[in-house]
Structures are given as structure tokens and as C-alpha cells.
Enzyme design. Structure first.
Site, short mmCIF file in Angstrom:
data_model
loop_
_atom_site.label_atom_id
_atom_site.label_comp_id
_atom_site.label_asym_id
_atom_site.label_seq_id
_atom_site.Cartn_x
_atom_site.Cartn_y
_atom_site.Cartn_z
N GLU A 81 -13.82 7.45 48.80
CA GLU A 81 -13.74 8.44 49.87
C GLU A 81 -13.60 9.82 49.23
O GLU A 81 -12.83 9.97 48.28
CB GLU A 81 -12.53 8.20 50.77
CG GLU A 81 -12.58 9.10 52.01
CD GLU A 81 -11.39 8.88 52.97
OE1 GLU A 81 -10.48 8.11 52.65
OE2 GLU A 81 -11.41 9.52 54.02
N MET A 135 -5.34 5.07 49.03
CA MET A 135 -6.64 4.89 49.68
C MET A 135 -6.74 3.52 50.32
O MET A 135 -6.43 2.50 49.71
CB MET A 135 -7.74 5.10 48.62
CG MET A 135 -9.14 4.95 49.16
SD MET A 135 -9.47 6.17 50.46
CE MET A 135 -10.60 5.24 51.49
N GLU A 136 -7.22 3.53 51.56
CA GLU A 136 -7.19 2.33 52.42
C GLU A 136 -8.37 1.38 52.24
O GLU A 136 -8.70 0.64 53.19
CB GLU A 136 -7.15 2.80 53.88
CG GLU A 136 -8.45 3.46 54.42
CD GLU A 136 -8.45 4.99 54.37
OE1 GLU A 136 -7.72 5.55 53.52
OE2 GLU A 136 -9.19 5.62 55.14
N ASN A 137 -9.02 1.33 51.07
CA ASN A 137 -10.14 0.41 50.85
C ASN A 137 -9.88 -0.96 51.47
O ASN A 137 -8.80 -1.51 51.31
CB ASN A 137 -10.37 0.22 49.36
CG ASN A 137 -10.29 1.51 48.58
OD1 ASN A 137 -11.04 2.44 48.86
ND2 ASN A 137 -9.37 1.60 47.65
N GLU A 187 -1.59 3.47 54.94
CA GLU A 187 -2.81 2.79 54.47
C GLU A 187 -3.00 1.47 55.21
O GLU A 187 -4.11 1.09 55.54
CB GLU A 187 -2.78 2.56 52.96
CG GLU A 187 -2.53 3.82 52.12
CD GLU A 187 -3.39 5.01 52.48
OE1 GLU A 187 -4.54 4.82 52.94
OE2 GLU A 187 -2.91 6.15 52.30
N HIS A 211 -4.47 2.05 58.61
CA HIS A 211 -5.90 2.38 58.56
C HIS A 211 -6.78 1.15 58.75
O HIS A 211 -7.95 1.28 59.11
CB HIS A 211 -6.25 3.00 57.20
CG HIS A 211 -6.20 4.50 57.15
ND1 HIS A 211 -6.71 5.30 58.16
CD2 HIS A 211 -5.74 5.35 56.20
CE1 HIS A 211 -6.54 6.58 57.82
NE2 HIS A 211 -5.95 6.64 56.64
N GLU A 246 -7.51 10.06 60.42
CA GLU A 246 -6.33 10.57 59.72
C GLU A 246 -5.24 11.07 60.67
O GLU A 246 -4.06 10.76 60.49
CB GLU A 246 -6.73 11.65 58.70
CG GLU A 246 -7.61 11.14 57.56
CD GLU A 246 -7.01 9.98 56.77
OE1 GLU A 246 -5.80 9.71 56.91
OE2 GLU A 246 -7.78 9.32 56.03
N1 TRP Z 1 -8.03 8.19 53.17
C1 TRP Z 1 -6.95 8.51 52.27
C2 TRP Z 1 -5.70 8.56 53.15
O1 TRP Z 1 -5.16 7.56 53.46
C3 TRP Z 1 -7.15 9.85 51.62
C4 TRP Z 1 -7.71 9.85 50.26
C5 TRP Z 1 -7.33 9.10 49.22
C6 TRP Z 1 -8.70 10.72 49.76
N2 TRP Z 1 -8.03 9.49 48.11
C7 TRP Z 1 -8.86 10.46 48.41
C8 TRP Z 1 -9.46 11.71 50.31
C9 TRP Z 1 -9.76 11.16 47.62
C10 TRP Z 1 -10.36 12.40 49.54
C11 TRP Z 1 -10.52 12.13 48.19
O2 TRP Z 1 -5.27 9.55 53.64
ZN ZN Z 2 -5.23 8.35 55.73
#
Ligand code: TRP
Ligand code: ZN
Length: 880
Positions: A129, A271-273, A306, A309, A328
Site C-alpha cells: 500500500e 499494514m493490514e495485508n 489492522e 481492516h 481509514e
Molecule cells: N493501511 C495502513 C494502516 O493501517 C497504512 C500503511 C501502512 C501505509 N504502511 C503504509 C500507507 C505505507 C502508505 C504507505 O493505516
Molecule cells: Zn488503517
């Protein structure tokens, strides 16, 4: 790095994708320097798209192409074009599905931007992301293209024994030459920004969760060996979050496995992968002796965020990146609710509002102001902002207020049901809330489109003979970039009334009466009439901070002190104390500017004395009532920010309170101080917070007694909250043992990166003399590393964002220092570089001399070569 003029992307130009990718088969032959990526994309034309074009454009950056084929036939050089940003295949089949096969190479070890596939310590991991997947292979890198992923990871078995990706493990085996493979398959179609892989020597901490429907979910947290003893809190937080989402939103987890990996190098929090969250170690690792209570709280909050998400973000995702707040803002709202329920709703709300007002309000009042749903961007990474996240959460909170919890829940149910598996817009979210409740939020939608913080100006008139109170509220909103004229918003204003004796007065409006009402402010000016009031009540307005606005309402110090004693709304009670302190500090600043001697109003001393002697079940809340407004909040209230006057006036108030209420602070310190190892329960957290607040006041006295208290606590502390609070008291005073304490702390924690970050940040944010020299020396410290974002934030970030007095030194050395670092970071990690520029963005708020110096550094940045899109956008918009 940047081409001549980076191009702007506009929301109004959105068009659906011309092709869809139903499935991808990905194979990685992993190696730190030479990773081979093979992909087979199953494509077809998007039936909803009727353009005539026969070309296919896939995004890809910094990739080395080995081969490309369509339906198994290798393309000749004349069949396609490679640009710095894309692969354009001149002709692809139109009437039937087809497969594009690509082989390319990437170098994770050279990837210091930490976007795409990169090396963190000895492990390989990804961050996709927003647009990192295009740095792994060519793809339709946009969130409305949702694909089923099958991934095979191949790597050296010794170096990379653990191989993870999204979904379920489908197979594994050994290969010749010491390599092995693991296969993964994610049954849920997802945008490529949710793809992840991890490879490394990792230990797994495992547990399980039984869902509300009785399914058993395996929970796995992967960390480096030396961190295995710091995962218990993260694991418990995860289970709490899973249960909470079932109970509060009726949402259950969908895969059989949920994995979290903690990495040292990470640009953001986590990060919510899908099925494989990747976290900054900062938001996973905790042990009582290494992490503070506030670290524990943040970990639970981010783990929750996360996890939440998985529904608000993954099952229902964003159509395009302008809709980022759809996932978000909503998810921040959900994690705030969760944390409030887990700890104290009153304290959590105050902390969130405090952060919003000091940081997001500044963004909204400056050159980088943008709506919750932005209309244009150069680099999307620059729009992971306080506005999209925190103001976005406030917008969702207002919808929750307007619908009530039940109505809101009905709306969310419909949203998830209607849009499961889709990529949608903020409009779709509001529509679902409307449809489920049979209401219309016409005007409310403006919150998504209009930037800037509204200002409410309130006047009241009490008509004794009619026993009525007339309350007139006007709304206005200052202009923001590209939005000179603002429209009236729909603003929910929660209100209560207090009798002169402090008891609750009934709020009577025409035929309804209640102890509290939510006024719907929809016009530029509106008058509300309250009936049946034999005496003039005291108004408690904007309870719970029911809307993200500034409030201008004339109040005497006595009235504020009254509300601080009696308001039954926990937020407004705290707010009354804040406004009381603000008025007093501003008065003192005027005295300073006019060369008058400073004297602290007795109202303030009495008010604080009564908080100190009050009885509170929630000691964290009591501690918050004693916290003076932060310098950055005070700065936000000034037409021209005077960092020195703010600091001096605030310090004077703090020192005077400490002097006058010394006995009380000492007694409370003694009462709440325990030698405890630091278990994370509300009682202990509250005691520590209260006790350390007292210590912080007492350290202002610069007396032997306080020095001894701090040293004792520093030396005997068995938890990081107490040790850090004591070290802060030492470092931020003229304590004789400062150097020794810093040295011994460093030696004690040398091996714990997250603790050493605290050590850097504490020194960088000190307002005492010589801090700039300290910062420069720390830049040369062997433990400093420009390639580790946490370290950069701890030193450069803390100095430029949490040290107003020294960063804004009159001679401009702070500005020049920051610009120097931004230019170094620009080459290494554009995302982090651009975050650091924000320290200069507010230049218009300062005096002419500082303005000139800040502007000069921004101009120097904009004029430099190889500028990344990230830094260019922030620096140039700051100057505009
Ligand atoms: N989506 C992530 C969150 O939970 C945000 C995020 C994690 C992100 N790493 C990133 C956004 C790198 C941009 C670039 O909020
Ligand atoms: Zn988020």
C-alpha cells in the site's frame, strides 16, 4: 525519482479499469540481492467498460524485465513498450480471456524506500500500500482490480526457513541445492495493495481463537528470536479485538489463519495485508520493563486497527485512493471505540481530541489542508494524513452520534452486506447508513468535500421573565487552498445545562425534554431556545467534542472553574480546565510581551487544588485534568506563533503550581507510588500516570528533594513507564546526574532498539539549553541510522515536531538542519523525507524573520535535484 513536472491525479478523472485480473499465479525465487519474480495474470476485458482501445497498460517501476508472453507466446521487442512507470502491450485479445506471463528481477537489498519487496535486518518483507506492488512486478496496480492470489515462495532453507504469504498454506517441500518452497492461496479476491510476503529466520508465537460461530482460528505472531518474550500483549490484544468486533459489529474473521509479523524497518505503523499483517516492531513488542503504559495502549489500538481492516478495508475496499478515508476514517473510529471500551472511554476521548486539535487542526489551517476525500494528489503516499485518518474518524463519529449506536449498527450491517467483495466509495458508505435508517444526510456529505476547521461562535441571552435561554450559534470556516468560499455544514452539537449549584438542569425545547440534547446546526446562524429555566444555567456545549470544530464562546475564569468542578460530561469537564489554563497562559504572554511581572491568578491555583484533593476512581482521568495544554495546542490558537513566549508562560504556570501546591503533589506522589513490576491493568496504569504527573510538576522546583525523588525512581523502577518518567524528569531539569543517567540508561538498553528510540527522542525534545548541539552529536552516534525510520522519527522527527523552542531558534539553524536531513532522506526514503518536511510547512504562522528563514529552506528543497514526487509535492504546496 522525479521526471520534469510530476503529474497530478484527479478524482474527477476516475474511470473504471479497462481490464480485470481474475487470478494471478506468482512465484518468487527469493534472494536478498537478486529476487526472481514470475507471474501469470489471467486477464479479461472489463464488461462494464466499452472503450475501443486494444492496448494493455500495466504499472511497473524499477523492474528488470526478463521476458513477457501473451497466452504463452513470447512477445517481440516491437510488441510492447517499457516506460519508467509502465509496460504497454500494443495488442491483446479483446473477445476472450488471456494470460500475460512476465518474468522480472528485483533487488530487495537496494530498496531503502521500504516500498515493494525489501530487506529488513535479515528478513525479506513487502509493503504494497498504496502503490508498492508495481515495484514487485507489472500489474494493474489500482484498488478496484480485485484478484485471487496464488503464491509460491522459493528460498534458501537456512537463511529463510519461514516463508509466508496471504491466505492458507497449500503445500511445501524441499528442493535441490538447499532451497525449499511453500505454496499459499488466498481464497478472497483482493486488490494488490493487500498482497504480502515475508521470508526469514523467525520464531512463531502461536495461540488460537474460537469465533462466535465456533470456528477455530490459528493466531501466529512472527518475530526475531530475541523478541519472543515480548509478544504476549500483542497476542492478547488480537484476541480482544476479534471478540470485540464480533460483539460490537457482529463481524467474524474469515480465514483459518491470522498472522502478524514484526519488522524493524517500516514506514508507518502497520499494514493490514490479508491474513498476514506486517507491523512496525513498535506496535507489537512489549514487556513491562521495555514498554510504557502508553506503548501498551498503542499496541492494542494498532493491533485492533489492522484487525478491523479485515472488514473495513479488505472485504469492502476502496474504489480509488481518493476514497482512502472510507477505510481509514472508519477503521480509526472503530479502533478508538475499541480502545475506549478496553480502557477508559473518557480518557481515550480526551487523548484523541487532544491529538486531533493539536495536529490535524494545524494541518487543516495550513498550506496542506485538504478534504477528508481529497480531489487531487501528486503522490498518494502524501495523503495518509491526519485529515484522512483522524478527521475522517470524526466524520464517522458524527454519523454515529446522529444515528445513535443502534441506527449506526444497522447502517454498518447494510454496508457490509451490500458491498462485500466490492471496491466502493465514501458515498456508498453514507448511502448504506441512510438506506438502513430511512434518513437523508444531504448536507452532511459536505464534510467529505470541504477542507478546513469550522469555527462556531456562540452567544447567549437569558430572559429572566420568560425563563428562557436563547443560544445563538454561528458557523464559519476559513478559506483553504482551492476552496476560498465555504458552505454551511451539518454540525451535531451536544449540549447540557447546569444549575448554579452544579446539578443537572433539564434541557427543555418546545415539547421534548432531556438531560442532554444534540442540536442540529445546519445554517450559518441559528438560535436555539431552552424553556422553563427559573435561573440562568451554565451551558456545557459540544459535549464529548461532538464535532471537529473550534469553539469561540466568552467564558469567565470563574465559569470555567465551575465547569471544571461540576460538569457531568467527562470531556467538557477536562475541556473547561484546558480553556481556563489557556486564558491564563495567554494573559501571561501579554504580560511578558509588555515587560510586566508575571503573577498566577488564584483561580487557577484553587482549581488545581480542588482537582488534587478530589476523589477519582479513574486516576488517569485525574492526571489528565492536571495536564496543562501542550505548547503546540497553544500555538494553534495564536495569530502569530511566539514559541518563546508560549514556553515561558507555560513553564511559569507549571512552576508556580508546583511551588504553591508542592505539599499536595508530594502527598499524592507518595500515595500512588508503588514498587511494582508494571502489570498493565487500569488501576496500576492510573496510579503510575498520576504519580508521574506529580513528579513532572515537582521536578520544576529544581530542588534537592525532587532530584532525589527522580533518581530514586529511576534507579529502582521495574517498569519502563516509571523509568522513563524519571529519566524525563532528570533530562528536562538541571538535575546533577543527567549525564550519568543517560549513559546508564543507554548501557542498560543498548540491545533494545525500541528503548533506544525513546532515549534519542527524549534528548531531542528537551527545551533546555544546548539541545541543538546534543542533536547534532546524536546524529553522529553509532546507534543512529538514517535507513531506520523509527530512529529518524526519534531524533529528527522529535526535534522538528516536538521541540518548538529549539527547532524554531531565531538564527534558523534548526530549519537548515531539517532541510539538510530531508535532502539526505530524499535519496534513501522519499516517504520518510516528505513526512519530515511538514516541520517547515507551517511557516506562515511565524514572525517575518522566521518566515523568511523557513521559506528559504523550503525553496532550497524545491530547487534541489533528484527530488522525489513525495518531497516535491509537500515542499512546493507548502510554498504555494
Ligand atoms: N493501511 C495502513 C494502516 O493501517 C497504512 C500503511 C501502512 C501505509 N504502511 C503504509 C500507507 C505505507 C502508505 C504507505 O493505516
Ligand atoms: Zn488503517
Amino acid at each position: 525519482m522525479r521526471e520534469a513536472t510530476p503529474k497530478t491525479v484527479y478524482l474527477k478523472d476516475y474511470t473504471p479499469p479497462e481490464y480485470l485480473i481474475d487470478e494471478i499465479e506468482l512465484t518468487f525465487e527469493l534472494d536478498a540481492e537478486r529476487t526472481l519474480v514470475r507471474s501469470h495474470l489471467s486477464l479479461r476485458r472489463n464488461p462494464q467498460c466499452h472503450s475501443e482501445c486494444v492496448t494493455l497498460e500495466l504499472q511497473g517501476e524499477e523492474l528488470e524485465l526478463l521476458s513477457v508472453a501473451v497466452n504463452g507466446e513470447k512477445l517481440a521487442d516491437t510488441d510492447f513498450v517499457i516506460t519508467p512507470e509502465a509496460m504497454i502491450i500494443r495488442r491483446v485479445p479483446q473477445d476472450k480471456a488471456f494470460v500475460v506471463s512476465i518474468e522480472n528481477r528485483i533487488n530487495p537489498a537496494a530498496n531503502t524506500a521500504l516500498e515493494g519487496l525489501y530487506l529488513s535486518s535479515s528478513m525479506l518483507c513487502t509493503q504494497c500500500e498504496a502503490q508498492g506492488f508495481r515495484k514487485i512486478t507489472w500489474f494493474l496496480d489500482r484498488p478496484d482490480v480485485m484478484t485471487r492470489f496464488k503464491t509460491t515462495l522459493i528460498a534458501d532453507k537456512n537463511r529463510y526457513p519461514v516463508l509466508l504469504s496471504n491466505g492458507n498454506r497449500t503445500g511445501q517441500g524441499d528442493l535441490a541445492d538447499g532451497r525449499h518452497w511453500v505454496g499459499w492461496q488466498d481464497p478472497f479476491a483482493k486488490p494488490c495493495y493487500l498482497f504480502a510476503l515475508v521470508a526469514g529466520q523467525l520464531e512463531c508465537v502461536a495461540d488460537e481463537f474460537i469465533t462466535m460461530s465456533g470456528r477455530r482460528i490459528e493466531l501466529e505472531i512472527f518475530v526475531e528470536q530475541h523478541n519472543v518474550d515480548k509478544c504476549a500483549h500483542a497476542m492478547q490484544s488480537l484476541k480482544n479485538a476479534m471478540r470485540w468486533d464480533e460483539e460490537t459489529y457482529g463481524l467474524e474473521y474469515d480465514l483459518d489463519l491470522y498472522m502478524i509479523v514484526a519488522v524493524d524497518h517500516f514506514n508507518m505503523g502497520a499494514m493490514e495485508n490479508k491474513g498476514l499483517n506486517i507491523f512496525n516492531t513498535k506496535f507489537v513488542l512489549a514487556r513491562p520493563d521495555t514498554a510504557t503504559d502508553s506503548d501498551y495502549e498503542h499496541i492494542e489500538g494498532v493491533i485492533g486497527h489492522e484487525y478491523f481492516h479485515n472488514w473495513s478495508g479488505n472485504r469492502v475496499t476502496c474504489r480509488d485512493w481518493f476514497q482512502l478515508s472510507l477505510k481509514e476514517g472508519f477503521t480509526v473510529f472503530r479502533d478508538q471505540q475499541f480502545s475506549g471500551d478496553r480502557t477508559s472511554p473518557a480518557v481515550k476521548r480526551i487523548e484523541d481530541v487532544n491529538a486531533l486539535r493539536t495536529r490535524q487542526f494545524a494541518e487543516d489551517a495550513g498550506p496542506l489542508a485538504h478534504p477528508v476525500r481529497p480531489e487531487a494528489y501528486i503522490e498518494i503516499n502524501n495523503f495518509y494524513t491526519l485529515t484522512v485518518y483522524e478527521k475522517g474518524a470524526e466524520v464517522v463519529r458524527m454519523l454515529h452520534t446522529l444515528l445513535g449506536s443502534e441506527g449506526f449498527r444497522k447502517g454498518c450491517d447494510l454496508y457490509f452486506k451490500r458491498h462485500d467483495g466490492q471496491a466502493v466509495t465514501c458515498e456508498d458508505f453514507i448511502k448504506a447508513l441512510e438506506d438502513a435508517n430511512g434518513v437523508e444526510f444531504g448536507q452532511f456529505r459536505r464534510w467529505y468535500a470541504q477542507a478546513g476547521t469550522p469555527l462556531l461562535t456562540v452567544t447567549q441571552h437569558y430572559a429572566a421573565d420568560a425563563k428562557q435561554l436563547h443560544l445563538t450559534i454561528q458557523q464559519s470556516c476559513p478559506p483553504t487552498p482551492n476552496q476560498p468560499v465555504k458552505q454551511a455544514l451539518h454540525i451535531p452539537v451536544k449540549l447540557g445545562l447546569l444549575n448554579q449549584d452544579g446539578s443537572t438542569a433539564t434541557v427543555r425545547m418546545r415539547d421534548n425534554s432531556a438531560t442532554e440534547v444534540t442540536l442540529n446546526l445546519t445554517e450559518t446562524e441559528q438560535t436555539f431556545v431552552f424553556e422553563d429555566l427559573p435561573t440562568q444555567p451554565v451551558v456545557s456545549l459540544l459535549r464529548g467534542f461532538s464535532a471537529p470544530v473550534n469553539l469561540n464562546m466568552e467564558r469567565s475564569l470563574e465559569e470555567l472553574a465551575f465547569l471544571l468542578r461540576h460538569d457531568s460530561d467527562t470531556f467538557n469537564r477536562w475541556e473547561a480546565g484546558q480553556q481556563l489554563a489557556c486564558q491564563i497562559i495567554f494573559g501571561l504572554m501579554t504580560d511578558l510581551q509588555n515587560g510586566r511581572a508575571l503573577q498566577l491568578d488564584e483561580v487557577m491555583i484553587d482549581a488545581y487544588r480542588s482537582v488534587l484533593s478530589g476523589s477519582f476512581d479513574d486516576l488517569s482521568y485525574q492526571a489528565l485534568l492536571l495536564a496543562l495544554p501542550e505548547e503546540s495546542y497553544l500555538a494553534g490558537q495564536m495569530a502569530v506563533i511566539d514559541v518563546d513566549a508560549i514556553h515561558q508562560a507555560r513553564e511559569f504556570v507549571k512552576t508556580t503550581l508546583a511551588t504553591r501546591l508542592r505539599t499536595e503533589f508530594q502527598a499524592l506522589y507518595a500515595q500512588h507510588h508503588r514498587d511494582e513490576s508494571g502489570c498493565f491493568d487500569a488501576g496500576a496504569v492510573g496510579r503510575r500516570r498520576m504519580k508521574n504527573t506529580c513528579l513532572s510538576y515537582l521536578s520544576k522546583l529544581e530542588i534537592e528533594d525532587s532530584y532525589r525523588l527522580a533518581t530514586q525512581q529511576f534507579q529502582t523502577a521495574r517498569n519502563m513507564t516509571d523509568q522513563m518518567a524519571a529519566l524525563a524528569a532528570i533530562v528536562n531539569s538541571y538535575h546533577p546526574n543527567k549525564a550519568d543517567s543517560l549513559e546508564s540508561f543507554y548501557r542498560q538498553w543498548e540491545q533494545e532498539a525500541l528503548v533506544i528510540d525513546k532515549w534519542f527522542a527524549l534528548q531531542a525534545s528537551s527545551s533546555l539549553p544546548n539541545t541543538f548541539a546534543t542533536v547534532q552529536a546524536l546524529m553522529r552516534h553509532p546507534a543512529f541510522d538514517m535507513k531506520t525510520p523509527n530512529r529518524v522519527r526519534a531524533l529528527i522527527g522529535a526535534f522538528s515536531q516536538a521541540n518548538p523552542v529549539h527547532f524554531h531558534a531565531k538564527n534558523g539553524e534548526g530549519y537548515q538542519f531539517l532541510a539538510d536531513q530531508v535532502l539526505v532522506l530524499n535519496e534513501l526514503n522519499p516517504q520518510i523525507a516528505s513526512r519530515m518536511v511538514t516541520g517547515l510547512a507551517q511557516w506562515r504562522r511565524y514572525d517575518p524573520e522566521r518566515q523568511a528563514l523557513m521559506k528559504q529552506q523550503l525553496q532550497r528543497i524545491v530547487a534541489s535535484e533528484h527530488l522525489s514526487k513525495d518531497v516535491y509535492e509537500i515542499a512546493s504546496k507548502s510554498l504555494a
